[in-house]
Write an enzyme that holds these catalytic residues in place. Structure first.
Site, PDB file in Angstrom:
ATOM      1  N   TYR A   1     -15.068  19.902  10.615  1.00  0.00           N
ATOM      2  CA  TYR A   1     -15.666  21.231  10.554  1.00  0.00           C
ATOM      3  C   TYR A   1     -14.711  22.289  11.126  1.00  0.00           C
ATOM      4  O   TYR A   1     -14.434  23.302  10.490  1.00  0.00           O
ATOM      5  CB  TYR A   1     -16.997  21.245  11.302  1.00  0.00           C
ATOM      6  CG  TYR A   1     -17.656  22.600  11.312  1.00  0.00           C
ATOM      7  CD1 TYR A   1     -18.235  23.115  10.157  1.00  0.00           C
ATOM      8  CD2 TYR A   1     -17.690  23.373  12.471  1.00  0.00           C
ATOM      9  CE1 TYR A   1     -18.827  24.377  10.145  1.00  0.00           C
ATOM     10  CE2 TYR A   1     -18.283  24.631  12.470  1.00  0.00           C
ATOM     11  CZ  TYR A   1     -18.853  25.129  11.309  1.00  0.00           C
ATOM     12  OH  TYR A   1     -19.422  26.381  11.305  1.00  0.00           O
TER      13      TYR A   1
ATOM     14  N   VAL B   1     -24.751  29.751  16.694  1.00  0.00           N
ATOM     15  CA  VAL B   1     -25.899  30.540  16.218  1.00  0.00           C
ATOM     16  C   VAL B   1     -27.067  29.572  16.028  1.00  0.00           C
ATOM     17  O   VAL B   1     -26.886  28.471  15.479  1.00  0.00           O
ATOM     18  CB  VAL B   1     -25.566  31.255  14.885  1.00  0.00           C
ATOM     19  CG1 VAL B   1     -26.734  32.150  14.458  1.00  0.00           C
ATOM     20  CG2 VAL B   1     -24.281  32.078  14.999  1.00  0.00           C
TER      21      VAL B   1
ATOM     22  N   ILE C   1     -27.898  32.524   8.862  1.00  0.00           N
ATOM     23  CA  ILE C   1     -27.149  33.787   8.952  1.00  0.00           C
ATOM     24  C   ILE C   1     -27.158  34.513   7.597  1.00  0.00           C
ATOM     25  O   ILE C   1     -27.319  35.731   7.522  1.00  0.00           O
ATOM     26  CB  ILE C   1     -25.692  33.519   9.408  1.00  0.00           C
ATOM     27  CG1 ILE C   1     -25.663  32.737  10.730  1.00  0.00           C
ATOM     28  CG2 ILE C   1     -24.921  34.819   9.541  1.00  0.00           C
ATOM     29  CD1 ILE C   1     -24.297  32.168  11.101  1.00  0.00           C
TER      30      ILE C   1
ATOM     31  N   ASN D   1     -20.680  32.295   2.376  1.00  0.00           N
ATOM     32  CA  ASN D   1     -21.347  31.942   3.632  1.00  0.00           C
ATOM     33  C   ASN D   1     -21.768  30.474   3.693  1.00  0.00           C
ATOM     34  O   ASN D   1     -21.817  29.892   4.776  1.00  0.00           O
ATOM     35  CB  ASN D   1     -22.579  32.858   3.792  1.00  0.00           C
ATOM     36  CG  ASN D   1     -23.544  32.364   4.829  1.00  0.00           C
ATOM     37  OD1 ASN D   1     -23.294  32.467   6.030  1.00  0.00           O
ATOM     38  ND2 ASN D   1     -24.657  31.783   4.391  1.00  0.00           N
TER      39      ASN D   1
HETATM   40  N1  LIG Z   1     -24.941  28.075  13.031  1.00  0.00           N
HETATM   41  C1  LIG Z   1     -23.805  28.235  13.708  1.00  0.00           C
HETATM   42  O1  LIG Z   1     -23.714  27.934  14.918  1.00  0.00           O
HETATM   43  C2  LIG Z   1     -22.586  28.813  13.025  1.00  0.00           C
HETATM   44  C3  LIG Z   1     -21.564  29.353  13.832  1.00  0.00           C
HETATM   45  C4  LIG Z   1     -20.441  29.866  13.228  1.00  0.00           C
HETATM   46  C5  LIG Z   1     -20.327  29.859  11.854  1.00  0.00           C
HETATM   47  N2  LIG Z   1     -21.317  29.322  11.080  1.00  0.00           N
HETATM   48  C6  LIG Z   1     -21.133  29.309   9.630  1.00  0.00           C
HETATM   49  O2  LIG Z   1     -22.047  30.240   9.061  1.00  0.00           O
HETATM   50  C7  LIG Z   1     -22.421  29.805   7.747  1.00  0.00           C
HETATM   51  C8  LIG Z   1     -23.943  29.744   7.650  1.00  0.00           C
HETATM   52  O3  LIG Z   1     -24.409  28.850   8.630  1.00  0.00           O
HETATM   53  P1  LIG Z   1     -25.935  28.765   9.068  1.00  0.00           P
HETATM   54  O4  LIG Z   1     -25.934  28.349  10.480  1.00  0.00           O
HETATM   55  O5  LIG Z   1     -26.662  29.981   8.659  1.00  0.00           O
HETATM   56  O6  LIG Z   1     -26.382  27.511   8.180  1.00  0.00           O
HETATM   57  P2  LIG Z   1     -27.801  27.062   7.589  1.00  0.00           P
HETATM   58  O7  LIG Z   1     -28.913  27.775   8.274  1.00  0.00           O
HETATM   59  O8  LIG Z   1     -27.761  25.570   7.606  1.00  0.00           O
HETATM   60  O9  LIG Z   1     -27.738  27.577   6.063  1.00  0.00           O
HETATM   61  C9  LIG Z   1     -26.826  27.003   5.167  1.00  0.00           C
HETATM   62  C10 LIG Z   1     -27.028  27.611   3.797  1.00  0.00           C
HETATM   63  O10 LIG Z   1     -26.053  27.011   2.904  1.00  0.00           O
HETATM   64  C11 LIG Z   1     -26.727  26.483   1.774  1.00  0.00           C
HETATM   65  N3  LIG Z   1     -25.996  25.315   1.285  1.00  0.00           N
HETATM   66  C12 LIG Z   1     -25.753  24.137   1.929  1.00  0.00           C
HETATM   67  N4  LIG Z   1     -25.108  23.288   1.129  1.00  0.00           N
HETATM   68  C13 LIG Z   1     -24.925  23.935  -0.057  1.00  0.00           C
HETATM   69  C14 LIG Z   1     -24.337  23.578  -1.287  1.00  0.00           C
HETATM   70  N5  LIG Z   1     -23.798  22.358  -1.490  1.00  0.00           N
HETATM   71  N6  LIG Z   1     -24.314  24.478  -2.305  1.00  0.00           N
HETATM   72  C15 LIG Z   1     -24.886  25.704  -2.126  1.00  0.00           C
HETATM   73  N7  LIG Z   1     -25.448  26.108  -0.982  1.00  0.00           N
HETATM   74  C16 LIG Z   1     -25.478  25.228   0.040  1.00  0.00           C
HETATM   75  C17 LIG Z   1     -28.134  26.136   2.268  1.00  0.00           C
HETATM   76  O11 LIG Z   1     -29.100  26.095   1.230  1.00  0.00           O
HETATM   77  P3  LIG Z   1     -29.428  24.716   0.416  1.00  0.00           P
HETATM   78  O12 LIG Z   1     -29.487  23.617   1.424  1.00  0.00           O
HETATM   79  O13 LIG Z   1     -30.715  24.989  -0.293  1.00  0.00           O
HETATM   80  O14 LIG Z   1     -28.302  24.552  -0.556  1.00  0.00           O
HETATM   81  C18 LIG Z   1     -28.394  27.333   3.194  1.00  0.00           C
HETATM   82  O15 LIG Z   1     -28.798  28.451   2.434  1.00  0.00           O
HETATM   83  C19 LIG Z   1     -21.737  28.460   7.538  1.00  0.00           C
HETATM   84  O16 LIG Z   1     -20.540  28.641   6.830  1.00  0.00           O
HETATM   85  C20 LIG Z   1     -21.448  27.980   8.952  1.00  0.00           C
HETATM   86  O17 LIG Z   1     -20.357  27.105   9.000  1.00  0.00           O
HETATM   87  C21 LIG Z   1     -22.458  28.808  11.643  1.00  0.00           C
END
Ligand SMILES: NC(=O)c1ccc[n+]([C@@H]2O[C@H](COP(=O)([O-])OP(=O)(O)OC[C@H]3O[C@@H](n4cnc5c(N)ncnc54)[C@H](OP(=O)(O)O)[C@@H]3O)[C@@H](O)[C@H]2O)c1
Length: 252
Positions: free
Chosen positions: A149, A182, A13, A84
């Protein structure tokens, strides 16, 4: 040029949101851990927009690295902070390791509080700025089989609503964004099973981008997600728990 800091902007996202800002002539700063991935994303984004892309490698579970991120970008007068970066772990409480749960709390909650505190004083002094904290529809109820979570996102929503209240007379805009599922790498990383109705990260980012100036603090996309927010817990918690259990909601 407007400056936007997006944590976890290297995929999912956050990356799609970065793309929208870059196309809109904005300076975007992405913070995540994987340096190679950040460099690749910087190249990709710079070729698709008129904005500028800066990257900063940091593990945001570590307080010193959050402080270093702030020091590196504070002179850019960040206009929009998007907290994020987030992780999740699916499975019964006794299956997930304590180190994973603590890491989750450090990233999903502690880093949000820390970065809000670092940037909000500058925004208050300038009498302008926007903070967006990434929550989830998981914030609206307890989450059996993904307990930490959902609880971490409930914290984000409550903290954000309080911050919005405190800052509203200083010209700041503060949102908690609560998408439903997502389709991103979040699922394989969290050992969760992606529901078939998950939306694309492009769609999730576009909703947020088009609602940045809404008066509402808590942004919830879609009718079903809005209904989830108001549905009594005694109905939705057993249904969600059973969906997770019967679909094999987590991978061993
Ligand atoms: N996917 C869903 O269904 C969903 C639904 C509702 C809300 N959300 C929320 O939306 C946000 C983004 O989710 P997403 O689905 O886009 O996740 P994603 O594709 O897994 O991306 C996560 C991002 O966070 C970074 N990250 C992880 N650990 C980190 C750390 N210790 N320090 C700095 N950066 C870190 C990752 O990069 P690196 O690994 O390189 O650090 C990556 O850029 C999250 O807060 C999630 O809880 C997701």
């Amino acid at each position: 040029m407007r400056s936007v800091l997006i944590t976890g902007g290297s995929e999912g996202i956050g990356l799609e949101l970065a793309r929208l800002f870059v196309q809109d002539n904005t300076r975007v700063i992405l913070a995540a851990r994987n340096e190679e991935r950040l460099a690749e994303v910087k190249r990709q984004l710079e070729s698709c927009g008129r904005g500028e892309v800066l990257v900063f490698s940091a593990d945001l579970t570590v307080p010193e690295e959050r402080q270093a991120l702030y020091e590196a970008v504070k002179d850019l007068d960040i206009d929009v902070l998007v907290n994020n970066a987030g992780i999740g772990f699916a499975g019964p409480v006794w299956h997930t390791g304590i180190e994973d749960d603590l890491r989750l709390i450090r990233l999903n909650d502690e880093a949000v509080v820390h970065l809000c505190k670092l940037f909000v004083s500058d925004m208050i002094a300038r009498r302008e700025g926007m903070i967006i904290n990434m929550a989830s529809t998981g914030a609206f109820q307890p989450g059996p089989y993904i307990a930490s979570y959902y609880a971490s996102k409930a914290f984000v929503v409550n903290y954000t609503e309080a911050l919005a209240y405190e800052t509203r007379s200083y010209g700041l805009k503060v949102h908690a964004y609560c998408p439903g599922p997502v389709d991103t790498a979040f699922y394989p990383k969290s050992k969760g099973v992606k529901p078939p109705f998950a939306v694309t990260p492009v769609k999730a980012a576009e909703y947020l981008y088009t609602h940045l100036n809404d008066r509402r603090v808590v942004l919830v996309p879609g009718v079903v997600n809005k209904m989830m927010r108001i549905m009594p817990k005694w109905i939705k918690v057993p249904v969600l728990a059973e969906m997770k259990r019967s679909n094999g909601g987590w991978k061993k």
